[in-house]
Design a protein around this motif. Structure first.
Motif, PDB file in Angstrom:
ATOM      1  N   LEU A   1      45.491  10.968  34.365  1.00 32.08           N
ATOM      2  CA  LEU A   1      45.970  10.021  33.362  1.00 32.08           C
ATOM      3  C   LEU A   1      46.594   8.792  34.024  1.00 32.08           C
ATOM      4  CD1 LEU A   1      47.532  12.423  30.700  1.00 32.08           C
ATOM      5  CD2 LEU A   1      45.414  11.110  30.502  1.00 32.08           C
ATOM      6  N   ASP A   2      47.323   9.019  35.110  1.00 31.62           N
ATOM      7  CA  ASP A   2      47.913   7.895  35.843  1.00 31.62           C
ATOM      8  C   ASP A   2      46.823   6.948  36.352  1.00 31.62           C
ATOM      9  OD1 ASP A   2      50.506   8.760  35.458  1.00 31.62           O
ATOM     10  OD2 ASP A   2      50.722   9.633  37.461  1.00 31.62           O
ATOM     11  N   CYS A   3      45.734   7.502  36.843  1.00 35.19           N
ATOM     12  CA  CYS A   3      44.648   6.682  37.398  1.00 35.19           C
ATOM     13  C   CYS A   3      44.013   5.775  36.351  1.00 35.19           C
ATOM     14  CB  CYS A   3      43.572   7.563  38.018  1.00 35.19           C
ATOM     15  SG  CYS A   3      44.063   8.258  39.604  1.00 35.19           S
ATOM     16  N   ILE A   4      43.989   6.221  35.107  1.00 36.33           N
ATOM     17  CA  ILE A   4      43.365   5.402  34.056  1.00 36.33           C
ATOM     18  C   ILE A   4      44.405   4.661  33.215  1.00 36.33           C
ATOM     19  CG2 ILE A   4      41.252   6.757  33.975  1.00 36.33           C
ATOM     20  CD1 ILE A   4      42.317   8.138  31.454  1.00 36.33           C
ATOM     21  N   GLY A   5      45.648   4.694  33.664  1.00 35.95           N
ATOM     22  CA  GLY A   5      46.700   3.944  32.990  1.00 35.95           C
ATOM     23  C   GLY A   5      47.210   4.548  31.701  1.00 35.95           C
ATOM     24  N   GLN A   6      46.996   5.858  31.503  1.00 34.68           N
ATOM     25  CA  GLN A   6      47.440   6.515  30.278  1.00 34.68           C
ATOM     26  C   GLN A   6      48.569   7.521  30.508  1.00 34.68           C
ATOM     27  OE1 GLN A   6      44.098   8.163  28.192  1.00 34.68           O
ATOM     28  NE2 GLN A   6      43.073   6.196  28.034  1.00 34.68           N
ATOM     29  N   GLY A   7      49.037   7.608  31.723  1.00 30.80           N
ATOM     30  CA  GLY A   7      50.114   8.537  32.035  1.00 30.80           C
ATOM     31  C   GLY A   7      51.474   7.950  31.713  1.00 30.80           C
ATOM     32  N   PRO A   8      52.504   8.751  31.866  1.00 29.87           N
ATOM     33  CA  PRO A   8      53.851   8.245  31.646  1.00 29.87           C
ATOM     34  C   PRO A   8      54.259   7.312  32.778  1.00 29.87           C
ATOM     35  CG  PRO A   8      53.932  10.477  32.503  1.00 29.87           C
ATOM     36  CD  PRO A   8      52.487  10.162  32.262  1.00 29.87           C
ATOM     37  N   PRO A   9      55.281   6.483  32.548  1.00 30.43           N
ATOM     38  CA  PRO A   9      55.762   5.637  33.643  1.00 30.43           C
ATOM     39  C   PRO A   9      56.163   6.520  34.821  1.00 30.43           C
ATOM     40  CG  PRO A   9      56.826   5.041  31.578  1.00 30.43           C
ATOM     41  CD  PRO A   9      56.050   6.294  31.324  1.00 30.43           C
TER      42      PRO A   9
END
Length: 97
Positions: free
Chosen positions: A48-56
């Protein structure tokens, strides 16, 4: 007794507030499964972080972590979005639906 979806949702959301008192101030990604009982994996969070959908996130060297408040808010928002009533879909046959 009638089923009241909003009461159930409010009860579910309240549990996220309890996480604020249970989780450490900084949550290491490597410990996320243990701290949340396996409901989300560190691999899934990394994706999710890689696609910009993860938490800060915060990064210290090669270690990744999440600040408790923004992480819990992110979880809560994902829960709300997943359980929101589905909007009426437009039919493909009618332009003005």
């Amino acid at each position: 007794m009638a089923f009241d979806r909003s009461t159930v949702q409010n009860e579910e959301i309240r549990h996220y507030d309890e996480l604020l008192s249970i989780l450490p101030p900084v949550i290491p990604r490597k410990d996320i499964e243990r701290l949340l009982g396996g409901i989300i994996s560190r691999e899934h969070l990394a994706n999710l972080d890689c696609i910009g959908q993860g938490p800060p996130r915060i990064e210290i060297g090669k270690h990744v972590g999440y600040l408790r408040g923004p992480f819990v808010e992110w979880l809560k928002q994902r829960h709300i979005m997943r359980h929101a009533p589905k909007s009426k879909r437009r039919s493909r046959n009618h332009v003005l639906d």
